[in-house]
Design a protein around this motif. Structure first.
Motif, PDB file in Angstrom:
ATOM      1  N   TRP A 141       1.229  -1.167  -0.190  1.00 15.75           N
ATOM      2  CA  TRP A 141      -0.041   0.444  -0.176  1.00 15.75           C
ATOM      3  C   TRP A 141       0.735   0.747  -0.009  1.00 15.75           C
ATOM      4  CZ3 TRP A 141      -5.137  -1.170  -1.058  1.00 15.75           C
ATOM      5  CH2 TRP A 141      -5.262  -2.067  -0.425  1.00 15.75           C
ATOM      6  N   PRO A 142       0.564   2.588  -0.794  1.00 17.30           N
ATOM      7  CA  PRO A 142       0.968   3.520  -0.587  1.00 17.30           C
ATOM      8  C   PRO A 142       1.451   3.932   0.834  1.00 17.30           C
ATOM      9  CG  PRO A 142      -0.603   4.129  -1.782  1.00 17.30           C
ATOM     10  CD  PRO A 142      -1.265   1.886  -1.693  1.00 17.30           C
TER      11      PRO A 142
ATOM     12  N   ARG B  59       0.839   7.876   3.333  1.00 14.32           N
ATOM     13  CA  ARG B  59      -0.153   8.504   3.365  1.00 14.32           C
ATOM     14  C   ARG B  59       0.722  10.077   1.770  1.00 14.32           C
ATOM     15  NH1 ARG B  59      -3.733  10.531   6.106  1.00 14.32           N
ATOM     16  NH2 ARG B  59      -4.078  12.573   5.889  1.00 14.32           N
ATOM     17  N   GLU B  60       2.622  10.138   2.077  1.00 14.85           N
ATOM     18  CA  GLU B  60       2.299  10.286   1.621  1.00 14.85           C
ATOM     19  C   GLU B  60       2.990  10.603  -0.342  1.00 14.85           C
ATOM     20  OE1 GLU B  60       7.118  12.649   0.451  1.00 14.85           O
ATOM     21  OE2 GLU B  60       7.055  11.429   2.567  1.00 14.85           O
ATOM     22  N   GLU B  61       2.694   9.880  -0.055  1.00 19.99           N
ATOM     23  CA  GLU B  61       2.627   8.734  -1.906  1.00 19.99           C
ATOM     24  C   GLU B  61       1.030   9.403  -2.046  1.00 19.99           C
ATOM     25  OE1 GLU B  61       5.599   5.364  -2.484  1.00 19.99           O
ATOM     26  OE2 GLU B  61       3.876   5.415  -0.948  1.00 19.99           O
ATOM     27  N   THR B  62       0.193   8.966  -1.865  1.00 19.37           N
ATOM     28  CA  THR B  62      -1.134   9.245  -1.722  1.00 19.37           C
ATOM     29  C   THR B  62      -1.270  11.161  -2.090  1.00 19.37           C
ATOM     30  OG1 THR B  62      -1.851   7.147  -0.363  1.00 19.37           O
ATOM     31  CG2 THR B  62      -3.507   8.341  -0.532  1.00 19.37           C
TER      32      THR B  62
ATOM     33  N   ARG C  83       0.820  12.724  -2.731  1.00 17.31           N
ATOM     34  CA  ARG C  83       1.467  13.290  -3.832  1.00 17.31           C
ATOM     35  C   ARG C  83       0.820  13.095  -5.205  1.00 17.31           C
ATOM     36  NH1 ARG C  83       6.290  10.990  -4.066  1.00 17.31           N
ATOM     37  NH2 ARG C  83       6.650  12.143  -2.170  1.00 17.31           N
ATOM     38  N   THR C  84       0.553  11.817  -5.513  1.00 18.25           N
ATOM     39  CA  THR C  84      -0.448  11.456  -6.566  1.00 18.25           C
ATOM     40  C   THR C  84      -1.763  12.014  -6.787  1.00 18.25           C
ATOM     41  OG1 THR C  84       0.365   9.047  -6.804  1.00 18.25           O
ATOM     42  CG2 THR C  84      -1.563   9.810  -7.196  1.00 18.25           C
ATOM     43  N   ALA C  85      -2.131  12.418  -5.466  1.00 13.74           N
ATOM     44  CA  ALA C  85      -3.789  13.106  -5.613  1.00 13.74           C
ATOM     45  C   ALA C  85      -3.743  14.806  -6.448  1.00 13.74           C
ATOM     46  CB  ALA C  85      -4.746  13.148  -4.652  1.00 13.74           C
TER      47      ALA C  85
ATOM     48  N   PHE D 243      -1.114  14.924  -7.730  1.00 21.19           N
ATOM     49  CA  PHE D 243      -0.626  15.383  -9.343  1.00 21.19           C
ATOM     50  C   PHE D 243      -2.036  15.344 -10.403  1.00 21.19           C
ATOM     51  CE2 PHE D 243       1.051  13.054 -13.058  1.00 21.19           C
ATOM     52  CZ  PHE D 243       1.759  13.527 -13.151  1.00 21.19           C
ATOM     53  N   VAL D 244      -2.365  14.465  -9.670  1.00 24.82           N
ATOM     54  CA  VAL D 244      -3.776  14.601 -10.291  1.00 24.82           C
ATOM     55  C   VAL D 244      -5.248  15.894 -10.953  1.00 24.82           C
ATOM     56  CG1 VAL D 244      -6.086  13.263 -10.613  1.00 24.82           C
ATOM     57  CG2 VAL D 244      -4.146  11.810 -10.285  1.00 24.82           C
TER      58      VAL D 244
END
Length: 64
Positions: free
Chosen positions: A22-23, A25-28, A30-32, A34-35
């Motif tokens: 699972w990613p 929280r920071e990766e999630t 950052r991805t959100a 970016f999206v």
């Protein structure tokens, strides 16, 4: 192919779920972000393209 009992199926699902990485929280986050940024950029791009094509079509209809 042999049928699997519901209990065995749930055990397999649990085993596969434990293998998932699972990613963080920071990766999630950052991805959100970016999206969201890409969504805004692409929506503005397609708004511009649509407006340009609309203007061309209106112009073509005035000369027809």
């Amino acid at each position: 192919m042999a049928k699997t009992s519901p209990g065995e199926f749930l055990r397999q699902v649990r085993a596969e779920g434990s293998k998932v990485v699972w990613p963080t929280r920071e990766e999630t986050v950052r991805t959100a972000i970016f999206v969201g940024i890409m969504m805004v950029i692409l929506s503005l791009f397609f708004l511009g393209i649509d407006s340009a094509f609309g203007a061309v079509v209106r112009w073509l209809l005035t000369i027809a």
